[in-house]
Design an enzyme around this catalytic site. Structure first.
Site, short mmCIF file in Angstrom:
data_model
loop_
_atom_site.label_atom_id
_atom_site.label_comp_id
_atom_site.label_asym_id
_atom_site.label_seq_id
_atom_site.Cartn_x
_atom_site.Cartn_y
_atom_site.Cartn_z
N HIS A 23 0.98 -1.26 0.09
CA HIS A 23 -0.05 -0.06 -0.05
C HIS A 23 0.83 1.25 0.17
O HIS A 23 1.97 1.31 0.45
CB HIS A 23 -1.05 0.18 1.21
CG HIS A 23 -0.30 -0.04 2.46
ND1 HIS A 23 0.38 1.09 3.17
CD2 HIS A 23 0.08 -0.82 3.32
CE1 HIS A 23 0.98 0.86 4.11
NE2 HIS A 23 0.85 -0.47 4.45
N GLU A 96 -2.33 -7.06 7.80
CA GLU A 96 -0.75 -6.65 8.30
C GLU A 96 -0.73 -7.78 9.59
O GLU A 96 -1.93 -7.99 9.97
CB GLU A 96 -0.31 -5.40 8.51
CG GLU A 96 1.07 -5.29 9.06
CD GLU A 96 1.97 -5.91 8.32
OE1 GLU A 96 2.09 -7.05 8.18
OE2 GLU A 96 2.87 -5.02 7.57
#
Length: 223
Positions: A23, A96
């Protein structure tokens, strides 16, 4: 990526590919604050990074996009979807690493408060950072997501996976069959850069790592 920096399409007749794309930048990346599963949004710079990278990745003619459902990954994926017309599938398995009490702390704060735990992690020992997930547990949930979407690809198809630095590294390590102790050797990904895995006769191969820009500091959870 070629020696001149141009993105090239290696897919024709060479098996399926997986592009694992980190990202764009968040404010916590800049502050070197451990994000983990905290849902932090992209900065303006992060949005610009995503748009620039999306233009490059669109040239690889992806067949499918799957992303973490956290905003920083979902919004990055949306930039590629806007250019390709593809729908983005979202999967929490690509989030994550959950890092418990480490989340929200800067790296300096983590070292000051949990120095032994941090040092053990950097040595490659199995550590539940902040009481959270082991890296192998992250791979256990993320790698099957990637393979499930790979199975839906056409022959020589390309899947873009939009995720997070730590999750991408553990997933690459798992798909390459590397021992978990060696995953640190892969290094981190710069915001909005990517790695490419290609399907070979003996399994997955790492074709590119941290591609997409001139070298920049790696800001994020896997420093």
């Amino acid at each position: 990526m070629s020696a001149t920096g141009e993105v090239t399409d290696r897919g024709t007749g060479r098996g399926r590919r997986v592009i694992l794309w980190r990202h764009g930048q968040t404010s916590w990346n800049v502050e070197r604050r451990f994000q983990g599963t905290t849902d932090v949004e992209l900065t303006g710079t992060g949005v610009a990074q995503a748009r620039r990278a999306a233009r490059l990745l669109a040239g690889l003619r992806p067949d499918a996009i799957v992303a973490s459902d956290l905003k920083r990954a979902a919004d990055t994926a949306a930039e590629l979807a806007a250019l390709t017309g593809l729908e983005v599938a979202h999967d929490e398995g690509l989030r994550e690493t959950y890092a418990g009490v480490w989340q929200g702390l800067t790296h300096d704060e983590i070292i000051a408060r949990y120095g032994e735990e941090y040092a053990a992690w950097k040595r490659g020992e199995p550590v539940r950072r902040g009481g959270g997930e082991l890296e192998t547990e992250v791979a256990d949930r993320a790698a099957p997501v990637v393979l499930r979407y790979v199975d839906k690809l056409p022959q020589d198809g390309t899947l873009v996976v939009v995720s997070h630095g730590g999750t991408i590294r553990t997933t690459i390590g798992r798909l390459l069959g590397l021992d978990a102790h060696s995953w640190e050797a892969l290094g981190g990904l710069t915001n909005c850069c990517w790695s490419v895995l290609g399907e070979g006769v003996r399994g997955w191969r790492l074709l590119e790592h941290n591609a997409g820009s001139l070298p920049e500091p790696v800001l994020g959870d896997d420093d």
